[in-house]
Design an enzyme around this catalytic site. Structure first.
Site, PDB file in Angstrom:
ATOM      1  N   GLY A  11     -10.138 -10.824  10.484  1.00 54.82           N
ATOM      2  CA  GLY A  11      -8.891 -10.075  10.705  1.00 54.82           C
ATOM      3  C   GLY A  11      -9.035  -9.030  11.789  1.00 54.82           C
ATOM      4  NE  ARG A  13      -6.090 -11.533  18.950  1.00 57.19           N
ATOM      5  CZ  ARG A  13      -5.566 -12.573  19.592  1.00 57.19           C
ATOM      6  NH1 ARG A  13      -4.606 -13.285  19.030  1.00 57.19           N
ATOM      7  NH2 ARG A  13      -5.999 -12.915  20.793  1.00 57.19           N
ATOM      8  N   GLY A  14      -5.949  -7.048  13.436  1.00 57.00           N
ATOM      9  CA  GLY A  14      -5.037  -6.232  12.620  1.00 57.00           C
ATOM     10  C   GLY A  14      -5.337  -4.750  12.729  1.00 57.00           C
ATOM     11  CB  VAL A  16      -8.090  -2.629   8.508  1.00 57.20           C
ATOM     12  CG1 VAL A  16      -9.515  -2.424   8.036  1.00 57.20           C
ATOM     13  CG2 VAL A  16      -7.113  -1.788   7.695  1.00 57.20           C
ATOM     14  N   GLY A  17      -8.914  -4.319  10.998  1.00 61.97           N
ATOM     15  CA  GLY A  17      -9.957  -5.093  11.685  1.00 61.97           C
ATOM     16  C   GLY A  17     -10.219  -4.579  13.090  1.00 61.97           C
ATOM     17  CB  SER A 108      -4.370  -1.860  -1.333  1.00 59.23           C
ATOM     18  OG  SER A 108      -3.242  -1.007  -1.362  1.00 59.23           O
ATOM     19  CB  SER A 109      -4.107   3.359  -2.996  1.00 60.30           C
ATOM     20  OG  SER A 109      -2.929   3.188  -2.213  1.00 60.30           O
ATOM     21  CB  CYS A 110      -0.658  -0.895  -4.179  1.00 63.11           C
ATOM     22  SG  CYS A 110      -1.275  -2.521  -3.784  1.00 63.11           S
ATOM     23  CE1 TYR A 137      -1.991  -4.739  -0.823  1.00 60.40           C
ATOM     24  CE2 TYR A 137      -2.192  -6.918   0.155  1.00 60.40           C
ATOM     25  CZ  TYR A 137      -2.515  -5.565   0.141  1.00 60.40           C
ATOM     26  OH  TYR A 137      -3.381  -5.054   1.077  1.00 60.40           O
ATOM     27  CE  LYS A 141      -6.034  -6.954  -0.173  1.00 59.67           C
ATOM     28  NZ  LYS A 141      -7.102  -7.358   0.767  1.00 59.67           N
ATOM     29  CG  ASN A 166       0.128   4.346   1.609  1.00 63.18           C
ATOM     30  OD1 ASN A 166      -0.423   4.219   0.510  1.00 63.18           O
ATOM     31  ND2 ASN A 166       1.403   4.029   1.808  1.00 63.18           N
ATOM     32  CG  HIS A 180       2.566   0.072   5.370  1.00 66.93           C
ATOM     33  ND1 HIS A 180       1.848  -0.886   6.044  1.00 66.93           N
ATOM     34  CD2 HIS A 180       2.401  -0.193   4.050  1.00 66.93           C
ATOM     35  CE1 HIS A 180       1.251  -1.684   5.163  1.00 66.93           C
ATOM     36  NE2 HIS A 180       1.573  -1.280   3.953  1.00 66.93           N
ATOM     37  CD1 TRP A 203      15.043   2.135   4.428  1.00 69.63           C
ATOM     38  CD2 TRP A 203      13.133   1.110   3.870  1.00 69.63           C
ATOM     39  NE1 TRP A 203      14.897   1.053   5.249  1.00 69.63           N
ATOM     40  CE2 TRP A 203      13.751   0.391   4.919  1.00 69.63           C
ATOM     41  CE3 TRP A 203      11.916   0.629   3.356  1.00 69.63           C
ATOM     42  CZ2 TRP A 203      13.178  -0.761   5.459  1.00 69.63           C
ATOM     43  CZ3 TRP A 203      11.344  -0.514   3.888  1.00 69.63           C
ATOM     44  CH2 TRP A 203      11.976  -1.196   4.929  1.00 69.63           C
ATOM     45  NE  ARG A 210       3.908   5.461  -1.368  1.00 69.95           N
ATOM     46  CZ  ARG A 210       4.582   5.631  -2.501  1.00 69.95           C
ATOM     47  NH1 ARG A 210       4.402   6.746  -3.222  1.00 69.95           N
ATOM     48  NH2 ARG A 210       5.415   4.704  -2.938  1.00 69.95           N
TER      49      ARG A 210
HETATM   50  O1  GFB Z   1       4.826   2.711   3.220  1.00 66.58           O
HETATM   51  P1  GFB Z   1       5.721   2.018   2.268  1.00 66.58           P
HETATM   52  O2  GFB Z   1       6.513   0.850   2.787  1.00 66.58           O
HETATM   53  O3  GFB Z   1       4.841   1.450   1.078  1.00 66.58           O
HETATM   54  O4  GFB Z   1       6.775   3.057   1.618  1.00 66.58           O
HETATM   55  P2  GFB Z   1       4.291   2.017  -0.293  1.00 66.58           P
HETATM   56  C1  GFB Z   1       6.364   4.331   1.241  1.00 66.58           C
HETATM   57  C2  GFB Z   1       7.591   5.147   0.875  1.00 66.58           C
HETATM   58  O5  GFB Z   1       8.310   5.450   2.084  1.00 66.58           O
HETATM   59  C3  GFB Z   1       8.590   4.426  -0.055  1.00 66.58           C
HETATM   60  C4  GFB Z   1       9.698   5.210   1.865  1.00 66.58           C
HETATM   61  O6  GFB Z   1       9.051   5.351  -0.996  1.00 66.58           O
HETATM   62  C5  GFB Z   1       9.686   4.030   0.908  1.00 66.58           C
HETATM   63  O7  GFB Z   1      10.962   3.921   0.270  1.00 66.58           O
HETATM   64  N1  GFB Z   1      10.383   4.935   3.150  1.00 66.58           N
HETATM   65  C6  GFB Z   1      11.362   5.719   3.683  1.00 66.58           C
HETATM   66  C7  GFB Z   1      10.164   3.889   3.961  1.00 66.58           C
HETATM   67  N2  GFB Z   1      11.818   5.172   4.835  1.00 66.58           N
HETATM   68  C8  GFB Z   1      11.085   4.032   5.030  1.00 66.58           C
HETATM   69  C9  GFB Z   1      11.110   3.041   6.057  1.00 66.58           C
HETATM   70  O8  GFB Z   1      11.897   3.092   7.015  1.00 66.58           O
HETATM   71  N3  GFB Z   1      10.195   2.025   5.946  1.00 66.58           N
HETATM   72  C10 GFB Z   1       9.314   1.939   4.892  1.00 66.58           C
HETATM   73  N4  GFB Z   1       8.437   0.919   4.853  1.00 66.58           N
HETATM   74  N5  GFB Z   1       9.281   2.867   3.871  1.00 66.58           N
HETATM   75  C11 GFB Z   1       2.807  -0.118  -0.093  1.00 66.58           C
HETATM   76  C12 GFB Z   1       2.604  -1.396  -0.870  1.00 66.58           C
HETATM   77  O9  GFB Z   1       3.624   0.720  -0.900  1.00 66.58           O
HETATM   78  O10 GFB Z   1       1.589   0.580   0.139  1.00 66.58           O
HETATM   79  C13 GFB Z   1       1.592  -2.268  -0.170  1.00 66.58           C
HETATM   80  O11 GFB Z   1       3.842  -2.066  -1.010  1.00 66.58           O
HETATM   81  C14 GFB Z   1       0.346  -1.493   0.186  1.00 66.58           C
HETATM   82  O12 GFB Z   1       1.255  -3.331  -1.010  1.00 66.58           O
HETATM   83  C15 GFB Z   1       0.680  -0.214   0.896  1.00 66.58           C
HETATM   84  O13 GFB Z   1      -0.361  -1.194  -0.981  1.00 66.58           O
HETATM   85  C16 GFB Z   1      -0.559   0.598   1.159  1.00 66.58           C
HETATM   86  O14 GFB Z   1       3.264   3.041  -0.037  1.00 66.58           O
HETATM   87  O15 GFB Z   1       5.408   2.383  -1.224  1.00 66.58           O
END
Ligand code: GFB
Length: 312
Positions: A11, A13-14, A16-17, A108-110, A137, A141, A166, A180, A203, A210
């Site tokens: 991985g 190109r990602g 983390v990788g 992952s922390s999830c 997911y 993990k 995160n 994210h 959102w 976080r």
């Molecule tokens: O980073 P995020 O998508 O993932 O969302 P999680 C974190 C928080 O940010 C949530 C809010 O409460 C979202 O509702 N948020 C606000 C937004 N605006 C936005 C936006 O425009 N985009 C996004 N994406 N979020 C992930 C897991 O959870 O964490 C994965 O689903 C993984 O599996 C990752 O573990 C590290 O932190 O909620």
């Protein structure tokens, strides 16, 4: 791990990788193997078996995964569980068959229960129900962790499992549907500033908390633990500090220089209310993060600006 050891970064190109490759090459490791998806499809069991049998890497960083933000996980659980199980099974099993000296698996922390006591200690794993938006997911993990621990027990392998919080930084995904929160907000505020938009829609409620670790810190920790840690117990990798999404939005809005209003779309999910990692095990092993959220956001925005300029 010697400077000339044969190291495979799955991985590469990602987010983390690519950071792990940067860290290894900056530290003078000269024999880092990288395979693009077209060169090696990690979903193809035979191709992965042939690769490991032929190349025989000595060390493996498994940074290959199907990843995404809260909406991507909520809407594509089958892809998340299927692809992550297949990739990690192929990499971990063939690392064993080909005699890899040591492998770093990235979780992952999830993986922790939705309502874990905070900060979350490694031993809270499997003590309660998962966050529904990303349980597929998380189960994948958790299976990867169990696979590393089982292979260590039965076959005497040295496969360690790190649980990053995160992550964000260069080479992140900025697609507004699948990304994210941190990269999404960078892009949303930037585009709103450029277009003179009066407000930006985010959102959820903005109240979840976080923790954010810059991916260069994660890569540094992964190389450090590859060298120093040989246990089967999982290790949380984070900063030990968290912010509300509302606070994060304020930091990014200021870094981008956007002056408009925020609108919160509460039809979108908040996800887990908080997932702050307890990083005392990591600190006791002798590692601490260096990049602050403020510096990390600034650097990531600069990287993003350079990237979109290149695309023009
Ligand atoms: O980073 P995020 O998508 O993932 O969302 P999680 C974190 C928080 O940010 C949530 C809010 O409460 C979202 O509702 N948020 C606000 C937004 N605006 C936005 C936006 O425009 N985009 C996004 N994406 N979020 C992930 C897991 O959870 O964490 C994965 O689903 C993984 O599996 C990752 O573990 C590290 O932190 O909620």
């Amino acid at each position: 791990m010697e400077k000339t050891s044969k190291i495979f970064v799955a991985g590469h190109r990602g987010l983390v990788g690519s950071a792990i490759v940067r860290a290894l090459e900056a530290a003078g490791y000269t024999n880092v193997i990288k395979k693009t998806r077209s060169e090696l499809d990690l979903l193809d069991q035979k191709a992965v078996a042939d690769f490991f049998a032929t190349e025989k890497p000595e060390y493996v960083f498994d940074a290959a995964a199907k990843v995404g933000g809260i909406l991507a996980n909520k809407e594509h659980p089958a892809e998340f569980i299927h692809q992550n199980l297949v990739i990690q099974n192929n990499v971990i099993h063939n690392a064993y068959l080909s005699g890899v000296k040591k492998l770093v698996f990235l979780g992952s922390s999830c993986i922790y229960p939705k309502l874990s006591p905070q900060p979350i200690k490694e031993e809270y794993l499997l003590t309660g129900p998962l966050e529904p938006t990303n349980d597929a997911y998380a189960i994948a993990k958790i299976a990867g962790i169990m696979m590393c621990q089982s292979y260590n027990k039965q076959y005497g392998t040295n496969f360690i499992s790190l649980m990053p919080t995160n992550l964000y930084g260069p080479n992140d995904n900025f697609d507004l549907e699948s990304s994210h929160v941190l990269p999404a907000l960078i892009r949303k505020f930037h585009e709103a500033k450029e277009n003179g938009a009066p407000n930006v829609t985010l959102w959820g409620t903005g109240s979840p908390m976080r923790e954010f670790l810059h991916v260069d810190d994660l890569a540094d920790a992964a190389v450090f633990l590859m060298q120093k840690y040989d246990g089967s117990e999982i290790v949380n990798v984070g900063t030990g500090e968290d912010v509300t999404i509302k606070e994060l939005a304020g930091f990014i809005r200021d870094a981008v220089g956007y002056a408009g209003e925020l609108v919160w779309d509460t039809d979108k999910p908040d996800g887990t209310p908080r997932k702050l990692l307890d990083v005392s095990r990591l600190h006791s092993l002798g590692w601490k993060h260096r990049i602050s959220l403020e510096t990390g956001i600034k650097d990531t925005y600069e990287w993003y600006l350079a990237k979109i300029r290149l695309l023009k």
